[in-house]
Design a protein around this motif. Structure first.
Motif, PDB file in Angstrom:
ATOM      1  N   HIS A  79      38.741  69.329  41.916  1.00 38.60           N
ATOM      2  CA  HIS A  79      38.412  69.136  43.331  1.00 38.60           C
ATOM      3  C   HIS A  79      38.184  70.476  44.042  1.00 38.60           C
ATOM      4  CE1 HIS A  79      39.975  65.026  42.650  1.00 38.60           C
ATOM      5  NE2 HIS A  79      39.008  64.736  43.503  1.00 38.60           N
ATOM      6  N   ASP A  80      38.908  71.509  43.628  1.00 40.46           N
ATOM      7  CA  ASP A  80      38.734  72.838  44.223  1.00 40.46           C
ATOM      8  C   ASP A  80      37.339  73.403  43.960  1.00 40.46           C
ATOM      9  OD1 ASP A  80      41.334  72.741  45.132  1.00 40.46           O
ATOM     10  OD2 ASP A  80      42.134  74.079  43.573  1.00 40.46           O
ATOM     11  N   TYR A  81      36.773  73.061  42.812  1.00 39.86           N
ATOM     12  CA  TYR A  81      35.460  73.591  42.414  1.00 39.86           C
ATOM     13  C   TYR A  81      34.426  72.468  42.316  1.00 39.86           C
ATOM     14  CZ  TYR A  81      37.871  77.937  41.396  1.00 39.86           C
ATOM     15  OH  TYR A  81      38.602  79.099  41.504  1.00 39.86           O
ATOM     16  N   ILE A  82      34.404  71.611  43.305  1.00 37.20           N
ATOM     17  CA  ILE A  82      33.532  70.438  43.291  1.00 37.20           C
ATOM     18  C   ILE A  82      32.041  70.806  43.236  1.00 37.20           C
ATOM     19  CG2 ILE A  82      33.359  70.092  45.784  1.00 37.20           C
ATOM     20  CD1 ILE A  82      33.930  67.032  45.023  1.00 37.20           C
ATOM     21  N   ASP A  83      31.677  71.976  43.765  1.00 35.16           N
ATOM     22  CA  ASP A  83      30.273  72.399  43.737  1.00 35.16           C
ATOM     23  C   ASP A  83      29.846  72.898  42.359  1.00 35.16           C
ATOM     24  OD1 ASP A  83      29.884  71.747  46.406  1.00 35.16           O
ATOM     25  OD2 ASP A  83      30.457  73.752  47.089  1.00 35.16           O
ATOM     26  N   VAL A 104      29.916  72.594  33.720  1.00 34.82           N
ATOM     27  CA  VAL A 104      29.889  73.447  34.904  1.00 34.82           C
ATOM     28  C   VAL A 104      28.507  74.068  35.108  1.00 34.82           C
ATOM     29  CG1 VAL A 104      32.342  74.021  34.948  1.00 34.82           C
ATOM     30  CG2 VAL A 104      30.820  75.328  33.491  1.00 34.82           C
ATOM     31  N   LYS A 105      28.189  74.354  36.374  1.00 31.64           N
ATOM     32  CA  LYS A 105      26.939  75.026  36.713  1.00 31.64           C
ATOM     33  C   LYS A 105      27.158  75.810  38.001  1.00 31.64           C
ATOM     34  CE  LYS A 105      23.209  73.071  38.583  1.00 31.64           C
ATOM     35  NZ  LYS A 105      22.046  72.221  38.785  1.00 31.64           N
ATOM     36  N   GLY A 106      26.741  77.066  37.998  1.00 36.98           N
ATOM     37  CA  GLY A 106      26.904  77.908  39.180  1.00 36.98           C
ATOM     38  C   GLY A 106      26.820  79.368  38.816  1.00 36.98           C
ATOM     39  N   ILE A 111      32.123  80.515  37.387  1.00 29.09           N
ATOM     40  CA  ILE A 111      32.344  79.684  36.202  1.00 29.09           C
ATOM     41  C   ILE A 111      33.411  80.313  35.309  1.00 29.09           C
ATOM     42  CG2 ILE A 111      31.278  78.671  34.149  1.00 29.09           C
ATOM     43  CD1 ILE A 111      30.341  77.511  36.942  1.00 29.09           C
ATOM     44  N   LYS A 112      33.349  81.621  35.126  1.00 30.08           N
ATOM     45  CA  LYS A 112      34.365  82.302  34.315  1.00 30.08           C
ATOM     46  C   LYS A 112      35.752  82.131  34.929  1.00 30.08           C
ATOM     47  CE  LYS A 112      31.271  85.953  33.144  1.00 30.08           C
ATOM     48  NZ  LYS A 112      31.047  87.396  33.095  1.00 30.08           N
ATOM     49  N   LYS A 113      35.829  82.200  36.251  1.00 30.32           N
ATOM     50  CA  LYS A 113      37.113  82.034  36.944  1.00 30.32           C
ATOM     51  C   LYS A 113      37.671  80.625  36.713  1.00 30.32           C
ATOM     52  CE  LYS A 113      39.229  82.532  41.484  1.00 30.32           C
ATOM     53  NZ  LYS A 113      39.031  82.881  42.884  1.00 30.32           N
ATOM     54  N   ILE A 114      36.806  79.617  36.794  1.00 37.06           N
ATOM     55  CA  ILE A 114      37.230  78.234  36.540  1.00 37.06           C
ATOM     56  C   ILE A 114      37.768  78.111  35.121  1.00 37.06           C
ATOM     57  CG2 ILE A 114      36.453  75.838  36.319  1.00 37.06           C
ATOM     58  CD1 ILE A 114      34.306  76.557  38.487  1.00 37.06           C
ATOM     59  N   ALA A 115      37.031  78.667  34.159  1.00 39.52           N
ATOM     60  CA  ALA A 115      37.443  78.590  32.749  1.00 39.52           C
ATOM     61  C   ALA A 115      38.790  79.266  32.540  1.00 39.52           C
ATOM     62  CB  ALA A 115      36.384  79.219  31.856  1.00 39.52           C
ATOM     63  N   GLU A 116      38.955  80.434  33.111  1.00 34.48           N
ATOM     64  CA  GLU A 116      40.225  81.154  32.968  1.00 34.48           C
ATOM     65  C   GLU A 116      41.387  80.349  33.539  1.00 34.48           C
ATOM     66  OE1 GLU A 116      39.292  84.825  34.917  1.00 34.48           O
ATOM     67  OE2 GLU A 116      38.145  85.573  33.190  1.00 34.48           O
ATOM     68  N   ARG A 117      41.171  79.743  34.694  1.00 31.95           N
ATOM     69  CA  ARG A 117      42.237  78.930  35.309  1.00 31.95           C
ATOM     70  C   ARG A 117      42.571  77.715  34.456  1.00 31.95           C
ATOM     71  NH1 ARG A 117      41.697  77.657  41.466  1.00 31.95           N
ATOM     72  NH2 ARG A 117      43.625  76.554  40.940  1.00 31.95           N
TER      73      ARG A 117
END
Length: 139
Positions: A79-83, A104-106, A111-117
């Protein structure tokens, strides 16, 4: 039709022999096709390194669903990265383990930050970001 350019490459004979063996195993009909794929991969990796282009990819994780926080964190993160998170696929591997594939797309940095989290969440046993491209800049 795009113009085809021929060029020469000088490489050690043993390196070429290894390359030929691998492209044969993978089913390429000739070296040119394999080299084109390698060049495309090089371009895609550069898109990710620069971070200015819109990129795409998948984040795949295997986690223990008995870890209460991992499921909640997974949902909150999506939900935090809905875009940037386009879709996700959830698979029950067995009675304790789940596989999650997040498309993911952006911007590459986001995207790297999302993956790391995702990958660093407590309860995640394994995770991997597979980087690709939107295809817009590839020929």
């Amino acid at each position: 039709m795009k113009k085809i350019v021929r060029f020469g490459v000088s490489i050690p004979q043993d390196l070429l022999a290894k390359f030929d063996k691998i492209i044969d195993e993978k089913g390429y009909t000739n070296r040119s096709e394999a080299i084109r794929d390698l060049i495309r991969d090089f371009i895609v990796r550069h898109e990710w390194e620069v971070g200015d282009e819109e990129v795409a990819g998948t984040i795949t994780i295997v986690y223990n669903h008995d870890e209460a926080e991992v499921v909640k964190e997974l949902l909150d993160l999506q939900h935090d990265y809905i875009d940037e998170i386009v879709s996700s696929l959830h698979v029950h591997m067995d009675e304790h383990n789940c596989l999650e594939v997040v498309v993911v797309k952006g911007k590459a940095t986001r995207i790297k930050k999302i993956a790391e989290r995702l990958i660093s969440l407590k309860g995640v046993k394994h995770g991997k970001l597979v980087m690709t491209t939107t295809g817009r800049e590839l020929v």
